[in-house]
Write a protein that holds these residues in place. Structure first.
Motif, PDB file in Angstrom:
ATOM      1  N   THR A   1      -7.545   6.194  51.498  1.00 46.48           N
ATOM      2  CA  THR A   1      -6.302   5.955  50.539  1.00 46.48           C
ATOM      3  C   THR A   1      -5.138   6.646  51.079  1.00 46.48           C
ATOM      4  O   THR A   1      -4.143   6.078  51.021  1.00 46.48           O
TER       5      THR A   1
ATOM      6  N   GLY B   1     -11.670   9.615  38.954  1.00 41.67           N
ATOM      7  CA  GLY B   1     -11.393   8.830  40.149  1.00 41.67           C
ATOM      8  C   GLY B   1     -10.158   9.389  40.803  1.00 41.67           C
ATOM      9  O   GLY B   1      -9.015   8.698  40.881  1.00 41.67           O
ATOM     10  N   PRO B   2     -10.283  10.304  41.661  1.00 40.33           N
ATOM     11  CA  PRO B   2      -9.058  10.962  42.351  1.00 40.33           C
ATOM     12  C   PRO B   2      -9.007  10.081  43.623  1.00 40.33           C
ATOM     13  O   PRO B   2     -10.078   9.445  43.984  1.00 40.33           O
ATOM     14  N   PRO B   3      -7.642   9.955  44.282  1.00 45.10           N
ATOM     15  CA  PRO B   3      -7.704   8.987  45.411  1.00 45.10           C
ATOM     16  C   PRO B   3      -8.733   9.547  46.515  1.00 45.10           C
ATOM     17  O   PRO B   3      -8.743  10.581  46.790  1.00 45.10           O
ATOM     18  N   GLY B   4      -9.194   8.254  47.369  1.00 44.52           N
ATOM     19  CA  GLY B   4     -10.188   8.917  48.303  1.00 44.52           C
ATOM     20  C   GLY B   4      -9.451   9.232  49.586  1.00 44.52           C
ATOM     21  O   GLY B   4      -8.132   8.915  49.424  1.00 44.52           O
TER      22      GLY B   4
ATOM     23  N   GLN C   1      -5.010   3.355  54.640  1.00 40.40           N
ATOM     24  CA  GLN C   1      -3.728   2.553  54.213  1.00 40.40           C
ATOM     25  C   GLN C   1      -2.934   3.699  55.175  1.00 40.40           C
ATOM     26  O   GLN C   1      -2.625   4.828  54.812  1.00 40.40           O
TER      27      GLN C   1
ATOM     28  N   HIS D   1      -3.165   4.681  41.558  1.00 40.57           N
ATOM     29  CA  HIS D   1      -2.506   5.932  41.870  1.00 40.57           C
ATOM     30  C   HIS D   1      -1.122   6.034  41.366  1.00 40.57           C
ATOM     31  O   HIS D   1      -0.477   6.845  41.063  1.00 40.57           O
TER      32      HIS D   1
ATOM     33  N   ARG E   1     -14.836   6.481  43.506  1.00 40.94           N
ATOM     34  CA  ARG E   1     -13.488   6.330  42.962  1.00 40.94           C
ATOM     35  C   ARG E   1     -13.866   5.641  41.726  1.00 40.94           C
ATOM     36  O   ARG E   1     -14.624   4.479  41.811  1.00 40.94           O
TER      37      ARG E   1
END
Lengths: 443, 273
Positions: B200, B194-197, A266, A112, B166
């Motif tokens: 995350t 794949g957007p952040p889950g 996280q 990301h 993801r």
């Protein structure tokens, strides 16, 4: 901690959150260079290239940044070991071979916010005067590698990599190198052997990588989180960085919470937060579960228990409690989980991943797995417990790298805290968890 | 069999990534490359790598057999890996693996009769906050259970390509091997998938919702001056590096070749006894 329902964190606990490295994850397209640049991206690089390389090493020393890969070695000190004007090429190698059981902080970062790692690489390479850098990324981490390779390509096109970067006269080439499935390659000297095209097996030290690393040249090997911290320190300064964390463990840290909590995930917090506070941030334990044992930083760090809820999770605090901060991979298990079975599964892992170079680790893990299968099949003996400890005694400190040492952690700590659970299998109070089939080939 | 001209050209491109005289560094990507053409590492693939790098076949085989991602026999289009390491295991990963194994009629590292699916149990896949997880050709399917997993493999066998939770849309193992050799994923938009889950983002979102930021951040803060370094070549520094290495990370000795005294681990051993 009792079996509480989902909780809402109190304000003073929320204030321990320190969104720094994770902040850009909220911007869905931050992996694209144009979005990254709009969010302070590559500003640190411009600032760094205007400074003397030694000033950057001093800055990182002043910040107190310590390695995020588990060992916690002071980063600035490591950079300072690289001999200068020695006529040899220098290398920067990023250890992105994330695989310590429980650890899952580097993959999301590379997915990301890959440019923050690339920017950190360029600044670190400039500081240690390296003109080649490698990111050794775990083979299985394919989507992170896609984003990272894309980021490197964008950085070349923008003039942040290649010849005469931003007119500074500094040259750097960066290669993203995928591994091929071997936990041992997260050990820095095994990683270097693997990167040189060999089986990933650890090297004897000394010489240390600072003088004889990649291609027998001075090399810095740093974790993803360590290098990604660098741009923030360059921008915000050492004093700002030290407003987070504790005196000897400065800065923010990404705690990876998994297991029997309401909201795994996280959580980037000030170093020194406690498990009690982390569980509060994670919404409490799952209904019906109460904390029984946990790892502070991956399976290679000795287990802790509900007695240790208030231990400060920094390098010193965890060591004082008899464990290791490691990668802050906090795996949380409850009264519904069996510490003997959990340890057995970790041992299967170490047995599978032992590279085979050192006899104590290769043979010791092989035999310990078999002892665990026997105990869990209801055929264990009291002598098995002595055999386990004796085997640990013969592994700990007697292999070239820390993999073997790590394997002893769950064994010795579970026997220390949960011997009764072992006895319950041996004396028939707990029903066997493995069938006799698991004993095929065992002795 | 001979490898294609495209593979030869890619091999040259891979080798050029590494410094002159250090070509052997290209071996791991080259092994991924031959796997991308043949689906696994064949004797011909080993010979190809050996010829490219001036190594013996024995040297290449020794490396190829060390790493689990190099397959030594034909694999299906879809490599289905289920994490059975401790955390995923206790959260249900073992049940997922057992259900798949029974349903597909294959064990670890075996391929179904129709040649579509290779099953394996994997060690920690670094996604514990989404456990239990499984991957198809290394892209993630999160929070699975036996029903979800069985449905997934049935869709794969029916020729569908289910979207990973993801990560990018699925590609075949051969296509994936080419990416592992260091080549870009050329599929339109695949890098953007794949957007952040939710897991995350859990911590950073909690901070955002509660207005928590780290105070005092000023990107204009001056860097400061360098510490004095002695002029000229720093031979002494090599000695300093070793000395510091010794201090932080004891050197090898017969009794302790790892040179890493780990006081907490030793303490646990002592107390367990």
């Amino acid at each position: 901690m009792s079996a509480t329902a989902v909780t809402v964190p109190r304000r003073e606990v929320l204030e321990k959150l320190t969104p720094v490295l994770t902040k850009r994850w909220l911007s869905p397209d931050a992996w694209r260079i144009d979005v990254y640049e709009r969010l302070d991206g590559y500003a640190a690089l411009r600032k760094a290239l205007a400074a003397h390389p030694d000033a950057l090493i001093q800055l990182i020393k002043d910040s107190g940044l310590r390695g995020r890969g588990g060992a916690g070695f002071p980063t600035g000190l490591k950079w300072g070991f690289i001999p200068q004007n020695d006529g040899k090429p220098h290398y920067l190698v990023v250890n992105a071979d994330e695989g310590e059981p429980g650890t899952c902080k580097d993959l999301p970062l590379m997915m990301h916010d890959p440019h923050s790692l690339v920017e950190g690489v360029i600044i670190a390479a400039y500081a240690i005067r390296a003109d080649r850098a490698y990111i050794y990324i775990r083979g299985e981490a394919v989507h992170a590698a896609r984003r990272l390779r894309n980021a490197v390509k964008e950085a070349y096109a923008a003039g942040y990599l290649g010849r005469n970067i931003l007119g500074s006269g500094f040259d750097l080439d960066l290669v993203v190198h995928s591994g091929a499935g071997a936990y041992i390659c997260g050990e820095e000297t095994a990683l270097l052997d693997s990167l040189e095209g060999f089986r990933g097996q650890p090297r004897l030290r000394p010489p240390f990588p600072a003088t004889h690393g990649l291609y027998a040249s001075p090399t810095v090997v740093n974790n993803v989180g360590t290098i990604s911290s660098v741009p923030y320190i360059v921008l915000g300064g050492a004093a700002w960085w030290k407003t987070m964390g504790t005196e000897k463990s400065s800065g923010p840290m990404i705690y990876s919470l998994s297991g029997r909590i309401a909201n795994p995930g996280q959580y980037e917090c000030s170093l020194g937060i406690t498990l009690r506070e982390l569980i509060e941030l994670a919404g409490g334990m799952q209904p019906g579960h109460s904390l029984r044992f946990w790892t502070p930083g991956g399976s290679s760090t000795p287990l802790l228990t509900a007695e240790h809820l208030d231990v400060p999770l920094d390098f010193e605090g965890v060591a004082a409690a008899g464990s290791i901060l490691g990668t802050t991979a906090t795996q949380i298990f409850s009264d519904q989980d069996c510490p003997v079975y959990a340890t057995y599964r970790w041992l299967e892992f170490y047995y599978h991943e032992s590279c085979g170079k050192c006899t104590p680790c290769r043979e010791g893990n092989y035999w310990m797995v078999r002892v665990y299968r026997r105990i869990l099949s209801g055929q264990g003996t009291y002598e098995d417990l002595d055999t386990l400890l004796d085997t640990c005694d013969n592994i700990l400190g007697r292999a070239f790298c820390g993999l073997g040492d790590g394997a002893t952690s769950p064994v010795t700590s579970s026997l220390k805290y949960f011997k009764q659970d072992y006895l319950d299998y041996i004396e028939g109070r707990t029903a066997p968890k493995l069938s006799d089939k698991a004993l095929v080939g065992a002795h | 069999m001979g490898f294609s001209e495209a593979t030869h050209a890619r091999a040259r491109e891979i080798i050029a990534r590494y410094p002159a005289g250090r070509e052997r560094s290209a071996l791991l990507p080259l092994l991924h490359l031959v796997q991308s053409e043949e689906g696994h590492v064949t004797p011909a693939g080993v010979q190809f790598c050996a010829e490219q790098l001036g190594l013996t076949k024995a040297q290449v085989s020794a490396v190829a057999t060390f790493y689990t991602m190099y397959k030594r026999k034909p694999t299906g289009d879809w490599l289905v890996s289920v994490c059975t390491n401790t955390m995923c295991n206790v959260l249900g990963g073992q049940a997922v693996y057992d259900a798949l194994s029974e349903h597909l009629g294959v064990g670890h590292d075996e391929t179904t009769e129709d040649g579509t699916i290779t099953l394996e149990h994997a060690e920690c896949l670094a996604a514990c906050d989404y456990g239990p997880v499984m991957t198809v050709n290394y892209d993630f399917f999160d929070n699975v259970d036996p029903d979800i997993a069985l449905n997934l493999v049935e869709r794969l066998r029916a020729g569908e390509r289910p979207q990973p939770t993801r990560g990018a849309r699925l590609c075949t193992l051969k296509e994936m091997s080419l990416q592992l050799a260091g080549f870009a994923d050329e599929r339109e938009g695949a890098v953007a998938d794949g957007p952040p889950g939710a897991s995350t983002l859990r911590g950073v979102r909690l901070a955002q919702e509660n207005g928590i930021t780290v105070a005092g951040f000023d990107p204009g803060t001056p860097i400061g001056k360098p510490a004095e370094r002695p002029a000229g070549p720093e031979k002494a520094n090599a000695g300093a590096a070793t000395a510091a290495g010794v201090a932080s990370n004891e050197p090898a000795r017969d009794a302790s070749p790892s040179g890493q005294p780990s006081e907490p681990r030793q303490r646990n051993l002592k107390e367990a006894k």
